[in-house]
Design an enzyme around this catalytic site. Structure first.
Site, PDB file in Angstrom:
ATOM      1  CG  ASP A   8      41.857  72.702  24.673  1.00  0.00           C
ATOM      2  OD1 ASP A   8      40.926  73.437  23.668  1.00  0.00           O
ATOM      3  OD2 ASP A   8      42.920  73.060  24.497  1.00  0.00           O
ATOM      4  CG  LEU A   9      41.025  69.235  18.770  1.00  0.00           C
ATOM      5  CD1 LEU A   9      41.115  67.790  19.132  1.00  0.00           C
ATOM      6  CD2 LEU A   9      40.381  69.934  17.811  1.00  0.00           C
ATOM      7  CG  ASP A  10      43.270  73.422  18.343  1.00  0.00           C
ATOM      8  OD1 ASP A  10      43.526  72.660  17.562  1.00  0.00           O
ATOM      9  OD2 ASP A  10      42.380  74.329  18.357  1.00  0.00           O
ATOM     10  CB  THR A  16      46.276  71.482  15.917  1.00  0.00           C
ATOM     11  OG1 THR A  16      45.658  71.272  17.291  1.00  0.00           O
ATOM     12  CG2 THR A  16      46.168  70.649  14.909  1.00  0.00           C
ATOM     13  CE  LYS A  44      50.191  77.493  23.430  1.00  0.00           C
ATOM     14  NZ  LYS A  44      51.201  76.760  24.492  1.00  0.00           N
ATOM     15  NE  ARG A  48      38.680  81.014  12.444  1.00  0.00           N
ATOM     16  CZ  ARG A  48      37.852  80.328  11.600  1.00  0.00           C
ATOM     17  NH1 ARG A  48      37.525  80.666  10.571  1.00  0.00           N
ATOM     18  NH2 ARG A  48      37.610  79.213  11.665  1.00  0.00           N
ATOM     19  CB  SER A 113      37.634  72.553  20.841  1.00  0.00           C
ATOM     20  OG  SER A 113      38.443  73.446  19.981  1.00  0.00           O
ATOM     21  CB  ALA A 114      38.034  78.088  21.182  1.00  0.00           C
ATOM     22  CE  LYS A 116      33.056  80.313  14.495  1.00  0.00           C
ATOM     23  NZ  LYS A 116      32.674  81.418  14.015  1.00  0.00           N
ATOM     24  CG  ASN A 117      39.244  74.927  11.468  1.00  0.00           C
ATOM     25  OD1 ASN A 117      38.549  74.830  10.375  1.00  0.00           O
ATOM     26  ND2 ASN A 117      39.879  75.888  11.681  1.00  0.00           N
ATOM     27  CE  LYS A 144      37.953  76.260  25.680  1.00  0.00           C
ATOM     28  NZ  LYS A 144      38.907  75.255  25.331  1.00  0.00           N
ATOM     29  CD  GLU A 168      41.654  74.590  27.871  1.00  0.00           C
ATOM     30  OE1 GLU A 168      42.892  74.896  27.384  1.00  0.00           O
ATOM     31  OE2 GLU A 168      40.551  74.736  27.141  1.00  0.00           O
ATOM     32  CG  ASP A 169      46.687  74.074  25.245  1.00  0.00           C
ATOM     33  OD1 ASP A 169      45.360  74.042  25.248  1.00  0.00           O
ATOM     34  OD2 ASP A 169      47.433  74.284  24.197  1.00  0.00           O
TER      35      ASP A 169
HETATM   36  C1  BG6 Z   1      41.449  77.188  19.623  1.00  0.00           C
HETATM   37  C2  BG6 Z   1      43.224  77.379  19.850  1.00  0.00           C
HETATM   38  O1  BG6 Z   1      41.527  75.709  20.261  1.00  0.00           O
HETATM   39  O2  BG6 Z   1      40.884  77.544  19.014  1.00  0.00           O
HETATM   40  C3  BG6 Z   1      43.258  78.933  19.315  1.00  0.00           C
HETATM   41  O3  BG6 Z   1      43.762  77.259  20.902  1.00  0.00           O
HETATM   42  C4  BG6 Z   1      42.270  79.123  18.082  1.00  0.00           C
HETATM   43  O4  BG6 Z   1      44.701  79.043  18.918  1.00  0.00           O
HETATM   44  C5  BG6 Z   1      40.875  78.814  18.536  1.00  0.00           C
HETATM   45  O5  BG6 Z   1      42.317  80.427  17.588  1.00  0.00           O
HETATM   46  C6  BG6 Z   1      39.719  79.072  17.285  1.00  0.00           C
HETATM   47  O6  BG6 Z   1      40.360  77.946  16.405  1.00  0.00           O
HETATM   48  P1  BG6 Z   1      39.668  78.201  14.768  1.00  0.00           P
HETATM   49  O7  BG6 Z   1      39.865  76.937  14.349  1.00  0.00           O
HETATM   50  O8  BG6 Z   1      38.203  78.221  14.845  1.00  0.00           O
HETATM   51  O9  BG6 Z   1      40.245  79.447  14.294  1.00  0.00           O
HETATM   52 MG    MG Z   2      44.180  74.396  23.640  1.00  0.00          MG
END
Ligand code: BG6
Ligand code: MG
Length: 214
Positions: A8-10, A16, A44, A48, A113-114, A116-117, A144, A168-169
């Site tokens: 996982d990333l964030d 982040t 988490k 989005r 990662s969930a 899109k960024n 997820k 994962e966090d």
């Molecule tokens: C996950 C985060 O990695 O990505 C969530 O833990 C976030 O908090 C989700 O909502 C979606 O991210 P993004 O950048 O596509 O809005």
């Molecule tokens: Mg995370």
């Protein structure tokens, strides 16, 4: 035998998760409500669109389909502002070293990662080349706790789920790993996450130790 790591990333690699929390809180307050850090555990790892649905439920706000779309854009704009100056210095303790060590030892690495960024954040950290596969919010239909993001990651690495460890966090992410048949490493509180093994940060363990453990 463990042959692949699915990250996982964030909140695992980079700090982040706090920016997602800040941006979502700002949005909740705009809707006339708020939510706690404890409630944030439920956001988490969540996409989005699903996060916004939860916040609308928590605040009790009424939102048209059009407003819903505008709010999603707005949250992301706030988030993008917050991560503008992000760089390797924002990696979580030991994360970059852990990734590099795993890579050097021939462990196959994918992102799950969930967000899109995610590709943009990996670029800012300068670690894109360490990933054989990048599966993120742009590549999945089911968020997820559905295991799709990790199943696609394992497949992209040419591995069975049982040959992979997920890092994962989030509660949703640990559930996804379990449903997908992977081992799980929780970054954070054991009682909250319920992963197979837990650490405060990746710097508190090593790839060798984890491969030996699982
Ligand atoms: C996950 C985060 O990695 O990505 C969530 O833990 C976030 O908090 C989700 O909502 C979606 O991210 P993004 O950048 O596509 O809005
Ligand atoms: Mg995370």
């Amino acid at each position: 035998m463990i042959k692949g790591f699915l990250f996982d990333l964030d909140g695992v690699i980079v700090d982040t998760a706090v920016f997602h929390f800040q941006a979502w809180r700002q949005l909740a307050q705009k809707l006339g409500g708020d939510f706690t850090e404890e409630q944030n555990e439920q956001l988490k790892g969540v996409s989005r669109v699903d996060s916004l649905k939860k916040i609308i439920e928590w605040t009790g706000a009424t939102v048209s389909d059009e407003e819903f779309q505008t709010l999603m854009v707005e949250k992301n704009e706030w988030y993008l502002e917050l991560v503008q100056g992000l760089g390797p210095q924002d990696a979580l303790p030991g994360a970059l070293n852990f990734l590099q060590t795993a890579y050097d030892q021939g462990i196959k690495i994918a992102l799950g990662s969930a967000s899109k960024n995610a590709p943009m954040i990996l670029e800012k950290l300068g670690i894109t080349p360490l990933f054989t596969a990048i599966i993120d919010g742009n590549n999945v239909v089911n968020g997820k706790p559905h295991p799709e993001v990790f199943l696609k990651g394992a497949e992209a690495l040419g591995l069975e789920p049982s040959e992979c460890v997920v890092f994962e966090d989030s509660i949703a992410g640990v559930q996804a790993a379990k449903t997908g048949g992977m081992s799980s490493v929780g970054i954070g509180d054991a009682e909250t996450l319920q992963a197979d093994i837990h650490f405060t940060a990746l710097g508190d363990t090593t790839p060798e130790a984890l491969v030996a453990h699982f």
